[in-house]
Design a protein around this motif. Structure first.
Motif, mmCIF file in Angstrom:
data_model
loop_
_atom_site.group_PDB
_atom_site.id
_atom_site.type_symbol
_atom_site.label_atom_id
_atom_site.label_comp_id
_atom_site.label_asym_id
_atom_site.label_seq_id
_atom_site.Cartn_x
_atom_site.Cartn_y
_atom_site.Cartn_z
ATOM 1 N N PHE A 154 0.827 -1.189 0.000
ATOM 2 C CA PHE A 154 0.000 0.000 0.000
ATOM 3 C C PHE A 154 0.869 1.250 0.000
ATOM 4 O O PHE A 154 2.078 1.195 0.182
ATOM 5 N N PHE A 155 0.218 2.374 -0.211
ATOM 6 C CA PHE A 155 0.876 3.658 -0.219
ATOM 7 C C PHE A 155 0.853 4.253 1.187
ATOM 8 O O PHE A 155 0.429 3.623 2.138
ATOM 9 N N SER A 156 1.314 5.468 1.289
ATOM 10 C CA SER A 156 1.369 6.121 2.589
ATOM 11 C C SER A 156 -0.039 6.311 3.157
ATOM 12 O O SER A 156 -1.004 6.485 2.423
ATOM 13 N N LYS A 159 -2.528 8.575 5.434
ATOM 14 C CA LYS A 159 -2.730 9.917 5.965
ATOM 15 C C LYS A 159 -3.276 9.859 7.383
ATOM 16 O O LYS A 159 -2.830 10.584 8.270
ATOM 17 N N TRP A 216 -5.813 6.821 2.775
ATOM 18 C CA TRP A 216 -4.517 6.709 2.143
ATOM 19 C C TRP A 216 -4.092 8.047 1.547
ATOM 20 O O TRP A 216 -4.906 8.950 1.364
ATOM 21 N N ALA A 217 -2.817 8.150 1.202
ATOM 22 C CA ALA A 217 -2.304 9.374 0.607
ATOM 23 C C ALA A 217 -3.001 9.688 -0.714
ATOM 24 O O ALA A 217 -3.098 10.843 -1.106
ATOM 25 N N SER A 218 -3.488 8.672 -1.372
ATOM 26 C CA SER A 218 -4.227 8.853 -2.626
ATOM 27 C C SER A 218 -5.648 9.333 -2.384
ATOM 28 O O SER A 218 -6.404 9.537 -3.327
ATOM 29 N N ASN A 219 -6.022 9.480 -1.117
ATOM 30 C CA ASN A 219 -7.383 9.834 -0.691
ATOM 31 C C ASN A 219 -8.378 8.695 -0.864
ATOM 32 O O ASN A 219 -9.589 8.905 -0.734
ATOM 33 N N PHE A 220 -7.860 7.519 -1.175
ATOM 34 C CA PHE A 220 -8.719 6.330 -1.164
ATOM 35 C C PHE A 220 -8.951 5.919 0.287
ATOM 36 O O PHE A 220 -8.092 6.103 1.146
ATOM 37 N N SER A 279 -10.191 2.830 2.964
ATOM 38 C CA SER A 279 -10.397 1.400 3.199
ATOM 39 C C SER A 279 -11.146 1.210 4.516
ATOM 40 O O SER A 279 -10.957 1.987 5.460
#
Length: 116
Positions: free
Chosen positions: A28-30, A32, A99-103, A105
């Motif tokens: 996964f990405f960073s 937030k 997530w950093a992508s604003n997704f 979960s």
């Protein structure tokens, strides 16, 4: 693919304590922010507590002073220490990751039941 694994729910008497954990697994990405929401029967899902990567926290008013959110960034894990539990805290508690992508979960949910 990312998974959120929750643990720590259960049945407790009023005044008791529980500790919820939620670990993010996979690639996964960073992150937030990580948080906890809850949904009681017949009610809308509501924010309980949230914590950012920098450690800033926010709580809904009804749990302030009783619940503490914390996180282990190295383990991508968020915790919710719940003390002085009340019957009105009974709900399904959901872990949430921004997530950093604003997704966003969501975990599968864990039942917390507080008996009077």
């Amino acid at each position: 693919q990312v998974g959120l694994v929750e643990s720590g729910g259960g049945l407790v008497q009023a005044g008791g304590s529980l500790r919820l954990s939620c670990a993010a697994s996979g690639t996964f990405f960073s992150i937030k922010a990580m948080g906890w929401y809850r949904q009681a029967p017949g009610k809308q899902r509501e924010l309980v507590a949230i914590i950012t990567t920098g450690g800033s926290t926010n709580y809904t008013g009804s749990v302030k002073g009783r619940f503490t959110i914390s996180r282990d960034n190295a383990k991508s894990t968020v915790y919710l220490q719940m003390n002085s539990l009340k019957p009105e805290d009974t709900a399904v508690y959901y872990c949430n990751v921004l997530w950093a992508s604003n997704f966003v979960s969501w975990g599968q949910g864990t039942q917390v039941t507080v008996s009077s």
